[in-house]
Design a protein around this motif. Structure first.
Motif, PDB file in Angstrom:
ATOM      1  N   PRO A  14       0.833  -1.218   0.000  1.00 39.29           N
ATOM      2  CA  PRO A  14       0.000   0.000   0.000  1.00 39.29           C
ATOM      3  C   PRO A  14       0.864   1.262   0.000  1.00 39.29           C
ATOM      4  CG  PRO A  14      -0.833  -1.585   1.593  1.00 39.29           C
ATOM      5  CD  PRO A  14       0.479  -2.124   1.114  1.00 39.29           C
ATOM      6  N   PRO A  15       0.449   2.305  -0.712  1.00 36.78           N
ATOM      7  CA  PRO A  15       1.268   3.521  -0.848  1.00 36.78           C
ATOM      8  C   PRO A  15       1.662   4.146   0.491  1.00 36.78           C
ATOM      9  CG  PRO A  15      -0.534   3.547  -2.422  1.00 36.78           C
ATOM     10  CD  PRO A  15      -0.775   2.373  -1.538  1.00 36.78           C
ATOM     11  N   GLY A  16       0.742   4.201   1.448  1.00 40.53           N
ATOM     12  CA  GLY A  16       1.063   4.820   2.730  1.00 40.53           C
ATOM     13  C   GLY A  16       2.148   4.066   3.475  1.00 40.53           C
ATOM     14  N   TYR A  17       2.056   2.755   3.483  1.00 37.57           N
ATOM     15  CA  TYR A  17       3.066   1.934   4.160  1.00 37.57           C
ATOM     16  C   TYR A  17       4.396   2.046   3.424  1.00 37.57           C
ATOM     17  CZ  TYR A  17       4.902  -2.088   6.767  1.00 37.57           C
ATOM     18  OH  TYR A  17       5.642  -2.900   7.589  1.00 37.57           O
ATOM     19  N   ARG A  18       4.345   2.083   2.091  1.00 36.51           N
ATOM     20  CA  ARG A  18       5.572   2.233   1.315  1.00 36.51           C
ATOM     21  C   ARG A  18       6.268   3.548   1.654  1.00 36.51           C
ATOM     22  NH1 ARG A  18       7.543  -0.061  -3.134  1.00 36.51           N
ATOM     23  NH2 ARG A  18       5.585  -1.159  -3.537  1.00 36.51           N
ATOM     24  N   ARG A  19       5.500   4.629   1.763  1.00 36.34           N
ATOM     25  CA  ARG A  19       6.102   5.923   2.101  1.00 36.34           C
ATOM     26  C   ARG A  19       6.743   5.887   3.482  1.00 36.34           C
ATOM     27  NH1 ARG A  19       1.444   7.889  -0.559  1.00 36.34           N
ATOM     28  NH2 ARG A  19       0.341   8.089   1.426  1.00 36.34           N
ATOM     29  N   ALA A  20       6.092   5.200   4.423  1.00 40.36           N
ATOM     30  CA  ALA A  20       6.658   5.092   5.771  1.00 40.36           C
ATOM     31  C   ALA A  20       7.988   4.343   5.737  1.00 40.36           C
ATOM     32  CB  ALA A  20       5.672   4.390   6.698  1.00 40.36           C
ATOM     33  N   LEU A  21       8.064   3.275   4.953  1.00 36.81           N
ATOM     34  CA  LEU A  21       9.315   2.526   4.864  1.00 36.81           C
ATOM     35  C   LEU A  21      10.387   3.331   4.146  1.00 36.81           C
ATOM     36  CD1 LEU A  21       8.256  -1.151   4.100  1.00 36.81           C
ATOM     37  CD2 LEU A  21       8.390   0.059   6.276  1.00 36.81           C
ATOM     38  N   GLU A  22       9.996   4.116   3.158  1.00 34.38           N
ATOM     39  CA  GLU A  22      10.979   4.944   2.446  1.00 34.38           C
ATOM     40  C   GLU A  22      11.533   6.047   3.337  1.00 34.38           C
ATOM     41  OE1 GLU A  22       9.226   4.423  -2.129  1.00 34.38           O
ATOM     42  OE2 GLU A  22       8.608   6.121  -0.882  1.00 34.38           O
ATOM     43  N   ARG A  23      10.744   6.460   4.331  1.00 36.16           N
ATOM     44  CA  ARG A  23      11.226   7.493   5.267  1.00 36.16           C
ATOM     45  C   ARG A  23      12.029   6.907   6.418  1.00 36.16           C
ATOM     46  NH1 ARG A  23       5.888   9.766   4.307  1.00 36.16           N
ATOM     47  NH2 ARG A  23       5.123   8.673   6.159  1.00 36.16           N
ATOM     48  N   TYR A  24      12.030   5.605   6.545  1.00 34.31           N
ATOM     49  CA  TYR A  24      12.780   4.947   7.612  1.00 34.31           C
ATOM     50  C   TYR A  24      14.269   5.184   7.389  1.00 34.31           C
ATOM     51  CZ  TYR A  24      14.041   1.228  10.913  1.00 34.31           C
ATOM     52  OH  TYR A  24      14.549   0.507  11.975  1.00 34.31           O
ATOM     53  N   ARG A  25      14.979   5.579   8.435  1.00 27.68           N
ATOM     54  CA  ARG A  25      16.366   5.980   8.308  1.00 27.68           C
ATOM     55  C   ARG A  25      17.316   5.006   9.019  1.00 27.68           C
ATOM     56  NH1 ARG A  25      14.719   7.919   4.664  1.00 27.68           N
ATOM     57  NH2 ARG A  25      14.277  10.116   4.186  1.00 27.68           N
ATOM     58  N   TYR A  26      18.507   4.880   8.455  1.00 30.01           N
ATOM     59  CA  TYR A  26      19.548   4.042   9.045  1.00 30.01           C
ATOM     60  C   TYR A  26      20.618   4.933   9.655  1.00 30.01           C
ATOM     61  CZ  TYR A  26      17.010   0.413   6.700  1.00 30.01           C
ATOM     62  OH  TYR A  26      15.997  -0.423   6.311  1.00 30.01           O
ATOM     63  N   GLY A  27      21.335   4.392  10.635  1.00 26.32           N
ATOM     64  CA  GLY A  27      22.287   5.186  11.399  1.00 26.32           C
ATOM     65  C   GLY A  27      23.707   5.040  10.917  1.00 26.32           C
ATOM     66  N   SER A  28      24.630   5.497  11.764  1.00 27.10           N
ATOM     67  CA  SER A  28      26.052   5.400  11.459  1.00 27.10           C
ATOM     68  C   SER A  28      26.468   3.934  11.382  1.00 27.10           C
ATOM     69  CB  SER A  28      26.861   6.113  12.537  1.00 27.10           C
ATOM     70  OG  SER A  28      26.501   7.476  12.627  1.00 27.10           O
ATOM     71  N   GLY A  29      27.611   3.713  10.759  1.00 31.06           N
ATOM     72  CA  GLY A  29      28.125   2.361  10.642  1.00 31.06           C
ATOM     73  C   GLY A  29      29.144   2.053  11.719  1.00 31.06           C
ATOM     74  N   VAL A  30      29.621   0.829  11.717  1.00 23.25           N
ATOM     75  CA  VAL A  30      30.716   0.443  12.602  1.00 23.25           C
ATOM     76  C   VAL A  30      31.833  -0.157  11.760  1.00 23.25           C
ATOM     77  CG1 VAL A  30      29.166  -0.001  14.544  1.00 23.25           C
ATOM     78  CG2 VAL A  30      29.884  -1.906  13.104  1.00 23.25           C
ATOM     79  N   ALA A  31      33.058   0.093  12.220  1.00 23.46           N
ATOM     80  CA  ALA A  31      34.242  -0.561  11.663  1.00 23.46           C
ATOM     81  C   ALA A  31      34.802  -1.437  12.768  1.00 23.46           C
ATOM     82  CB  ALA A  31      35.260   0.483  11.214  1.00 23.46           C
ATOM     83  N   LYS A  32      34.925  -2.718  12.499  1.00 20.39           N
ATOM     84  CA  LYS A  32      35.276  -3.704  13.535  1.00 20.39           C
ATOM     85  C   LYS A  32      36.640  -4.312  13.248  1.00 20.39           C
ATOM     86  CE  LYS A  32      33.431  -8.023  15.552  1.00 20.39           C
ATOM     87  NZ  LYS A  32      34.264  -9.071  14.961  1.00 20.39           N
ATOM     88  N   VAL A  33      37.367  -4.579  14.337  1.00 20.06           N
ATOM     89  CA  VAL A  33      38.660  -5.243  14.226  1.00 20.06           C
ATOM     90  C   VAL A  33      38.747  -6.317  15.305  1.00 20.06           C
ATOM     91  CG1 VAL A  33      41.160  -4.986  14.163  1.00 20.06           C
ATOM     92  CG2 VAL A  33      39.714  -3.087  13.429  1.00 20.06           C
ATOM     93  N   ASP A  34      39.167  -7.523  14.923  1.00 15.95           N
ATOM     94  CA  ASP A  34      39.430  -8.602  15.864  1.00 15.95           C
ATOM     95  C   ASP A  34      40.931  -8.836  15.939  1.00 15.95           C
ATOM     96  OD1 ASP A  34      36.761  -9.970  16.751  1.00 15.95           O
ATOM     97  OD2 ASP A  34      36.503  -9.536  14.625  1.00 15.95           O
ATOM     98  N   PHE A  35      41.428  -9.037  17.164  1.00 17.09           N
ATOM     99  CA  PHE A  35      42.855  -9.231  17.379  1.00 17.09           C
ATOM    100  C   PHE A  35      43.117 -10.581  18.040  1.00 17.09           C
ATOM    101  CE2 PHE A  35      42.158  -4.650  17.522  1.00 17.09           C
ATOM    102  CZ  PHE A  35      43.206  -4.133  16.783  1.00 17.09           C
ATOM    103  N   ALA A  36      44.135 -11.278  17.557  1.00 17.56           N
ATOM    104  CA  ALA A  36      44.698 -12.432  18.252  1.00 17.56           C
ATOM    105  C   ALA A  36      45.933 -11.939  18.987  1.00 17.56           C
ATOM    106  CB  ALA A  36      45.070 -13.529  17.262  1.00 17.56           C
ATOM    107  N   LEU A  37      45.994 -12.178  20.312  1.00 20.12           N
ATOM    108  CA  LEU A  37      47.043 -11.595  21.142  1.00 20.12           C
ATOM    109  C   LEU A  37      47.934 -12.672  21.758  1.00 20.12           C
ATOM    110  CD1 LEU A  37      44.910  -8.923  23.059  1.00 20.12           C
ATOM    111  CD2 LEU A  37      46.181  -8.638  20.916  1.00 20.12           C
ATOM    112  N   ASP A  38      49.189 -12.302  21.979  1.00 17.86           N
ATOM    113  CA  ASP A  38      50.164 -13.209  22.574  1.00 17.86           C
ATOM    114  C   ASP A  38      50.051 -13.268  24.094  1.00 17.86           C
ATOM    115  OD1 ASP A  38      52.241 -15.051  22.291  1.00 17.86           O
ATOM    116  OD2 ASP A  38      53.783 -13.532  22.614  1.00 17.86           O
ATOM    117  N   GLY A  39      49.209 -12.431  24.674  1.00 17.53           N
ATOM    118  CA  GLY A  39      49.015 -12.404  26.120  1.00 17.53           C
ATOM    119  C   GLY A  39      47.914 -11.422  26.462  1.00 17.53           C
TER     120      GLY A  39
END
Length: 478
Positions: A268-293
Motif C-alpha cells: 500500500p502507498p502509505g506503508y511504502r512511504r513510511a518505509l521509504e522514510r525509515y532511516r539508518y544510522g552510522s556504521g561500525v568498523a570492527k577489528v578482531d585481534f589475536a594476542l600473545d598475552g
C-alpha cells in the motif's frame, strides 16, 4: 505447504521459529549465509584456535530477557557473568569500574558514588518493570507506571544538553555512564541513547553483563538444536531477494530490515512511504585481534572486566560521536583526536576462546555510514593510550569496514548494526506507528527484526512479539 517460513537466522528469527515450532506448526528457516546465527556467530577470524564473535559478544539484555528465560536459554547456555561488568579507563592510570555489586561501584566512584546510587538504585528496585517497559513498544500503557516514570525522568536528565552534566562532579562517573550511552551510535546527548545507556547500566548491577562460554554462537546453537528436534527445516546459502520466493507459506516472518518489503508491487502507498522514510544510522568498523598475552592495561582493574569502553572523558566521547553523526571520522584529518571504541576481551574469563596463554580482543568504533575506513590503526592507538605495549602483543588482526559489513550482511545497511537509526522518533515509529508494528499490510507477512520494537540487542523480544501476533491472527493460537 509450510505453516511458517522465517527469513534470517539471527536471534530474533530463531526465537520466532521456536515459538512457532512449539505451537506444533511446520517451520522452515532460510539463511543467506553459509553459517547460521546472524549476529550471534563465532568463528576463527584471525588464526586457528582463536575464536572471535562475528557480531555481538556480550549480552546484558539476554540475561535479563524474559523470553530467554521462558525458552530455557538461561539454563541451556553456559553463561559467564563477570564481577566487573564493564570498565572505563582514563588518562593517568585512572579507571572507573561498574562492578555487578553496586556497593563497590559506589565506593570506587568517590565523591560521585552517592550520585551514581541515586541514579541506578531506583531502577534496580523496579527492574522487572523497567524491562517490561523497554521490552515492547512505547505506545503501550506501562505495566509498572512507577518504573516507567523513574526510567523516563532519568533518560530526560541524561538526554538533554541542559541537564546531562549536572549530576556528576568527577570525570570518572560521567565517563562511566557515557561509555554505555555511546553504545547507541548517534548524537550526544540524546533521549534515545540516554535511555539505552541507562538500561545497560541498570543491567550491569542486576543480572550482569554475561556472555556464553565459547562464544555467542552458543545462543544460536541452543535455539537451532530445539528447532531440529522439532523437525524444522533449516536452509543455508539461501538469500531471499523477493517475497515471492517464500510466499507459499501460510505465515512469513522476516528477520530482515524493511528494505526487503520495498520490492513488493502490492505494498500500500502509505506503508511504502513510511518505509521509504525509515532511516539508518552510522556504521561500525570492527577489528578482531589475536594476542600473545593479556592486554597490559595501565590500571590492572580494567583487566578484570570483559567489556571496556575507550575514548576518554565524557566530553571527548561526545565530540567523537557527534563528529561521526556529522559524517566526520575521528582520528582522521580535522576530526576529533580520539574515537569512541567498544572493546570486549572475553578470554580474561573464558580460556576456551584462545590457545593456552593467548587471548582474543574484539573492538569496533563508529564511522559514517558506508565508510570504507580500515579502523585497525585507529583502534590499536586508542588501546595503546590506556595499555602501552598492546601493539607488541598483536599476532594477527582481521578488519571489517562499514561498507564490508553491509556486503556481508544485507541487514547492516551502510554498516548500521542496529537495523535502523535509534532516535526517539524511530523508537516509536519502528518502522511504522502502530499498536502492532510487527504486522505488515501484506497478508501473513510479519517483521520480526531489530527494525521493530523493542529495537536492537540480543534478547529475542522482537521475534517473540511478532511470532505471538502471527500465531494469534493467522492460526488462532494464543
Amino acid at each position: 505447504m509450510t505453516d511458517v517460513t522465517v527469513v534470517g537466522s539471527g536471534p530474533n528469527g530463531l526465537v520466532a521459529a521456536v515459538v512457532a515450532a512449539r505451537a506444533g506448526l511446520s517451520v522452515r528457516v532460510f539463511e543467506a549465509a553459509s553459517t547460521l546465527g546472524g549476529g550471534v556467530r563465532t568463528a576463527e577470524l584471525t588464526l586457528p584456535g582463536f575464536r572471535h564473535d562475528v557480531g555481538s559478544a556480550v549480552h546484558p539484555a539476554g540475561l535479563a530477557s524474559p523470553v530467554f528465560r521462558r525458552l530455557g536459554l538461561l539454563d541451556r547456555v553456559d553463561w559467564i557473568v563477570p564481577e566487573a561488568s564493564y570498565a572505563h579507563p582514563l588518562d593517568g592510570g585512572r579507571a572507573a569500574i561498574a562492578w555487578r555489586d553496586l556497593d563497590p561501584t559506589v565506593e570506587g566512584l568517590g565523591a560521585d558514588g552517592p550520585a551514581w546510587r541515586r541514579l541506578i538504585e531506583p531502577l534496580l528496585d523496579r527492574k522487572r518493570g523497567v524491562v517490561a517497559f523497554t521490552g515492547s513498544q512505547l505506545l503501550r500503557v506501562p505495566r509498572d507506571p512507577v518504573a516507567a516514570m523513574r526510567f523516563g525522568l532519568r533518560s530526560l536528565e541524561q538526554g538533554v544538553p541542559l541537564l546531562w552534566d549536572r549530576r556528576f562532579e568527577t570525570e570518572g562517573a560521567a565517563a562511566l555512564l557515557t561509555g554505555v550511552i555511546a553504545h547507541l551510535a548517534g548524537p550526544m546527548p540524546s533521549l534515545a541513547s540516554a535511555g539505552a545507556g541507562l538500561l545497560l547500566a541498570m543491567h550491569a548491577h542486576g543480572a550482569g553483563w554475561g556472555f556464553p562460554r565459547g562464544g555467542s554462537q552458543a545462543i544460536a546453537d541452543a535455539l537451532l538444536d530445539e528447532l531440529r528436534e522439532r523437525g524444522a527445516e533449516i536452509v543455508t546459502d539461501a538469500p531471499v531477494e523477493r517475497l515471492a520466493e517464500v510466499r507459499d507459506a501460510r505465515v512469513v516472518l522476516l528477520d530482515t530490515t524493511p528494505q526487503l518489503l520495498l520490492g513488493e508491487a502490492d505494498l500500500p502507498p502509505g506503508y511504502r512511504r513510511a518505509l521509504e522514510r525509515y532511516r539508518y544510522g552510522s556504521g561500525v568498523a570492527k577489528v578482531d585481534f589475536a594476542l600473545d598475552g593479556p592486554v597490559p592495561w595501565t590500571n590492572p582493574l580494567v583487566g578484570e572486566a570483559p567489556t571496556v569502553h575507550l575514548g576518554g572523558t565524557r566530553a571527548e566521547i561526545a565530540a567523537a560521536e557527534n563528529a561521526v553523526h556529522r559524517g566526520v571520522q575521528p582520528g582522521v584529518g580535522d576530526g576529533p583526536r580520539h574515537p569512541y571504541v567498544l572493546v570486549t576481551q572475553p578470554s580474561v574469563l573464558d580460556p576456551t576462546r584462545a590457545p593456552a596463554g593467548k587471548h582474543v580482543l574484539w573492538a569496533y568504533t563508529h564511522v559514517p555510514a558506508g565508510s570504507t575506513f580500515d579502523a585497525t590503526e585507529l583502534i590499536t592507538a586508542e588501546v595503546e593510550r590506556f595499555a602501552p605495549g598492546f601493539r607488541d602483543l598483536v599476532l594477527a588482526s582481521a578488519s571489517v569496514s562499514a561498507s564490508e559489513m553491509a556486503v556481508r550482511n544485507a541487514n547492516h545497511v551502510g554498516g548500521d548494526i542496529s537495523a535502523g537509526a535509534l532516535t526517539l522518533t524511530q523508537l516509536v515509529k519502528r518502522p511504522v506507528v502502530s499498536p502492532a508494528p510487527w504486522r505488515t499490510p501484506l497478508p501473513g507477512v510479519y517483521l520480526c527484526s531489530s527494525a521493530t520494537p523493542p529495537g536492537p540487542a540480543v534478547h529475542g523480544m522482537n521475534g517473540w512479539w511478532a511470532a505471538r501476533l502471527a500465531l494469534r491472527e493467522r492460526f488462532g493460537i494464543r
